[in-house]
Design a protein around this motif. Structure first.
Motif, PDB file in Angstrom:
ATOM      1  N   GLU A 277      15.078  -5.875  12.849  1.00 35.29           N
ATOM      2  CA  GLU A 277      14.477  -4.569  12.621  1.00 35.29           C
ATOM      3  C   GLU A 277      12.954  -4.606  12.520  1.00 35.29           C
ATOM      4  N   GLY A 278      12.355  -5.771  12.700  1.00 37.01           N
ATOM      5  CA  GLY A 278      10.901  -5.865  12.640  1.00 37.01           C
ATOM      6  C   GLY A 278      10.244  -5.280  13.875  1.00 37.01           C
ATOM      7  N   PRO A 279       8.942  -5.139  13.850  1.00 37.64           N
ATOM      8  CA  PRO A 279       8.223  -4.593  15.009  1.00 37.64           C
ATOM      9  C   PRO A 279       8.256  -5.579  16.174  1.00 37.64           C
ATOM     10  N   PRO A 280       8.056  -5.097  17.389  1.00 31.90           N
ATOM     11  CA  PRO A 280       8.002  -6.002  18.535  1.00 31.90           C
ATOM     12  C   PRO A 280       6.916  -7.062  18.356  1.00 31.90           C
ATOM     13  N   GLY A 281       7.159  -8.245  18.923  1.00 34.96           N
ATOM     14  CA  GLY A 281       6.143  -9.287  18.930  1.00 34.96           C
ATOM     15  C   GLY A 281       5.312  -9.183  20.196  1.00 34.96           C
ATOM     16  N   VAL A 282       4.035  -9.461  20.086  1.00 36.27           N
ATOM     17  CA  VAL A 282       3.136  -9.355  21.234  1.00 36.27           C
ATOM     18  C   VAL A 282       2.372 -10.662  21.390  1.00 36.27           C
ATOM     19  N   VAL A 283       2.356 -11.202  22.610  1.00 37.16           N
ATOM     20  CA  VAL A 283       1.673 -12.450  22.916  1.00 37.16           C
ATOM     21  C   VAL A 283       0.720 -12.211  24.075  1.00 37.16           C
ATOM     22  N   VAL A 284      -0.501 -12.692  23.975  1.00 34.39           N
ATOM     23  CA  VAL A 284      -1.465 -12.613  25.069  1.00 34.39           C
ATOM     24  C   VAL A 284      -1.606 -14.001  25.685  1.00 34.39           C
ATOM     25  N   VAL A 285      -1.347 -14.074  26.985  1.00 41.38           N
ATOM     26  CA  VAL A 285      -1.419 -15.338  27.722  1.00 41.38           C
ATOM     27  C   VAL A 285      -2.652 -15.307  28.615  1.00 41.38           C
TER      28      VAL A 285
ATOM     29  N   ARG B  40      -5.657 -16.719  31.448  1.00 40.17           N
ATOM     30  CA  ARG B  40      -5.634 -17.046  32.877  1.00 40.17           C
ATOM     31  C   ARG B  40      -5.096 -18.448  33.133  1.00 40.17           C
ATOM     32  N   ASP B  41      -5.313 -19.347  32.160  1.00 36.17           N
ATOM     33  CA  ASP B  41      -4.845 -20.724  32.305  1.00 36.17           C
ATOM     34  C   ASP B  41      -3.446 -20.913  31.739  1.00 36.17           C
ATOM     35  N   ASP B  42      -2.736 -19.808  31.457  1.00 35.53           N
ATOM     36  CA  ASP B  42      -1.357 -19.807  30.957  1.00 35.53           C
ATOM     37  C   ASP B  42      -1.215 -20.407  29.562  1.00 35.53           C
ATOM     38  N   THR B  43      -2.278 -20.422  28.789  1.00 38.05           N
ATOM     39  CA  THR B  43      -2.181 -20.811  27.386  1.00 38.05           C
ATOM     40  C   THR B  43      -2.112 -19.545  26.526  1.00 38.05           C
ATOM     41  N   VAL B  44      -1.500 -19.668  25.352  1.00 34.21           N
ATOM     42  CA  VAL B  44      -1.400 -18.530  24.441  1.00 34.21           C
ATOM     43  C   VAL B  44      -2.750 -18.307  23.777  1.00 34.21           C
ATOM     44  N   ARG B  45      -3.356 -17.143  24.027  1.00 35.95           N
ATOM     45  CA  ARG B  45      -4.659 -16.811  23.453  1.00 35.95           C
ATOM     46  C   ARG B  45      -4.540 -16.122  22.106  1.00 35.95           C
ATOM     47  N   ALA B  46      -3.502 -15.316  21.952  1.00 32.64           N
ATOM     48  CA  ALA B  46      -3.338 -14.573  20.710  1.00 32.64           C
ATOM     49  C   ALA B  46      -1.884 -14.159  20.581  1.00 32.64           C
ATOM     50  N   ALA B  47      -1.471 -13.902  19.338  1.00 35.77           N
ATOM     51  CA  ALA B  47      -0.104 -13.452  19.085  1.00 35.77           C
ATOM     52  C   ALA B  47      -0.097 -12.587  17.840  1.00 35.77           C
ATOM     53  N   SER B  48       0.773 -11.587  17.818  1.00 32.23           N
ATOM     54  CA  SER B  48       0.880 -10.711  16.653  1.00 32.23           C
ATOM     55  C   SER B  48       1.536 -11.463  15.501  1.00 32.23           C
ATOM     56  N   PRO B  49       1.323 -11.020  14.265  1.00 36.08           N
ATOM     57  CA  PRO B  49       1.876 -11.731  13.102  1.00 36.08           C
ATOM     58  C   PRO B  49       3.392 -11.872  13.133  1.00 36.08           C
ATOM     59  N   GLY B  50       4.093 -10.938  13.782  1.00 39.70           N
ATOM     60  CA  GLY B  50       5.549 -10.989  13.772  1.00 39.70           C
ATOM     61  C   GLY B  50       6.170 -11.915  14.793  1.00 39.70           C
ATOM     62  N   VAL B  51       5.370 -12.561  15.647  1.00 42.14           N
ATOM     63  CA  VAL B  51       5.931 -13.404  16.698  1.00 42.14           C
ATOM     64  C   VAL B  51       6.715 -14.571  16.117  1.00 42.14           C
ATOM     65  N   GLN B  52       6.229 -15.158  15.024  1.00 43.33           N
ATOM     66  CA  GLN B  52       6.948 -16.277  14.423  1.00 43.33           C
ATOM     67  C   GLN B  52       8.357 -15.862  13.993  1.00 43.33           C
ATOM     68  N   ASP B  53       8.492 -14.650  13.474  1.00 42.83           N
ATOM     69  CA  ASP B  53       9.809 -14.155  13.092  1.00 42.83           C
ATOM     70  C   ASP B  53      10.708 -13.986  14.311  1.00 42.83           C
TER      71      ASP B  53
ATOM     72  N   VAL C 183       0.143  -9.804  28.951  1.00 43.87           N
ATOM     73  CA  VAL C 183       0.647  -9.494  27.620  1.00 43.87           C
ATOM     74  C   VAL C 183       2.174  -9.518  27.687  1.00 43.87           C
ATOM     75  N   ILE C 184       2.796 -10.260  26.773  1.00 40.44           N
ATOM     76  CA  ILE C 184       4.245 -10.394  26.704  1.00 40.44           C
ATOM     77  C   ILE C 184       4.727  -9.676  25.451  1.00 40.44           C
ATOM     78  N   THR C 185       5.664  -8.765  25.615  1.00 41.28           N
ATOM     79  CA  THR C 185       6.256  -8.053  24.491  1.00 41.28           C
ATOM     80  C   THR C 185       7.675  -8.570  24.265  1.00 41.28           C
ATOM     81  N   ILE C 186       7.991  -8.925  23.009  1.00 36.58           N
ATOM     82  CA  ILE C 186       9.314  -9.422  22.638  1.00 36.58           C
ATOM     83  C   ILE C 186       9.947  -8.418  21.684  1.00 36.58           C
TER      84      ILE C 186
END
Length: 297
Positions: free
Chosen positions: A172-180, A182-195, A271-274
């Protein structure tokens, strides 16, 4: 050959171990990867491995396995005359295979067998069998055995997915958001991604292991990259730059959606939404797994 018995497997990791044990009777191997595909988008729905490629190698493989013109791309096996192909590090290497050979050598591997799994016309997954460097290569006899095993393995994989309870991930948590980047590395992620990682990818000790709450939340970058690198590569190849994956997890179905960031400053970034899957988004994939014909409007 009959379909390997996957009825006792309660999760994808157990399925991979069971299929590996069955295959090993005819085609011995040192490690494996089992991949289940989203039957609609062709992206990876779930992935389990034992003694397989490391994370950095997997990022290269995600690019190479599906790229037209690469060495032994999986799509060619799904639609080709044989579902099995073998790549080794010995002998002459064609120009298009140099990168893969370098990866295999760096991982201590000498030979890889790829088995494309198709059941009822559905490209449902793949099995990679690995042998360490210094061991014997896969023989013609073993390749012929793998060709005979491909269809039963696909039936076992499809039966496993269709046999699990059909439920949406109850998160029931909010969607997770990840920014990838140009070099396919994770640049940023929302606090809920770990959950989300905990819900979709349980800790190695088991699905009931609680998350570590003894300190500040730590983002598991390896698990995160494993989840998003395939859909990122797929989106980069798509004409509209987007891709969707219905993730099959131990707790229910989740949804990954990749799309490009549009500003000039972020060109090439994704941007990847989970989030938990919706019934509408899940219906086409479930219909394919179960062999159901969905009526048209």
């Amino acid at each position: 050959m009959r379909a390997p018995d996957a009825d006792d497997a309660t999760n994808a990791a157990e399925l991979g171990a069971a299929l590996s044990a069955q295959i090993g009777r005819w085609v011995p191997h040192d490690g494996y990867h089992l991949i289940g595909l989203d039957p609609v988008s062709g992206t990876i729905s779930f992935h389990v491995t034992r003694h397989g490629y490391g994370m950095s190698a997997r990022r290269v493989l995600n690019e190479e396995y599906w790229r037209t013109g690469s060495t032994l791309p999986f799509p060619a096996l799904f639609g080709g005359p044989t579902p099995v192909a073998v790549l080794g590090t010995a002998g002459d290497v064609p120009p298009c295979g140099v990168r893969l050979h370098e990866v295999m050598r760096a991982e201590g591997l000498g030979c890889e067998m790829r088995i494309a799994l198709t059941a009822g016309g559905l490209a449902c997954g793949g099995m990679l069998l690995l042998r360490a460097r210094g061991g014997r290569p896969f023989s013609d006899t073993e390749i012929a055995r793998a060709e005979r095993l491909a269809a039963p393995l696909a039936v076992a994989l499809r039966r496993f997915v269709a046999g699990r309870p059909l439920r949406l991930l109850p998160y029931e948590g909010p969607p997770g958001v990840v920014v990838v980047g140009r070099d396919d590395t994770v640049r940023a992620a929302s606090p809920g991604v770990q959950d989300w990682l905990y819900e979709c990818l349980p800790a190695p000790g088991g699905p009931t292991d609680p998350p570590d709450t003894t300190g500040p939340p730590k983002l598991d970058h390896e698990a995160l990259l494993s989840s998003v690198c395939n859909i990122t590569a797929t989106a980069r190849r798509a004409p509209d730059g987007t891709a969707v994956t219905r993730m099959f997890t131990a707790h229910g179905w989740a949804l990954l959606h990749a799309q490009p960031l549009c500003s000039a400053e972020t060109a090439g970034e994704m941007v990847i939404t989970i989030q938990t899957a919706t019934a509408e988004a899940l219906l086409p994939a479930v219909a394919a797994w179960y062999g159901i014909t969905v009526p048209k409007d």
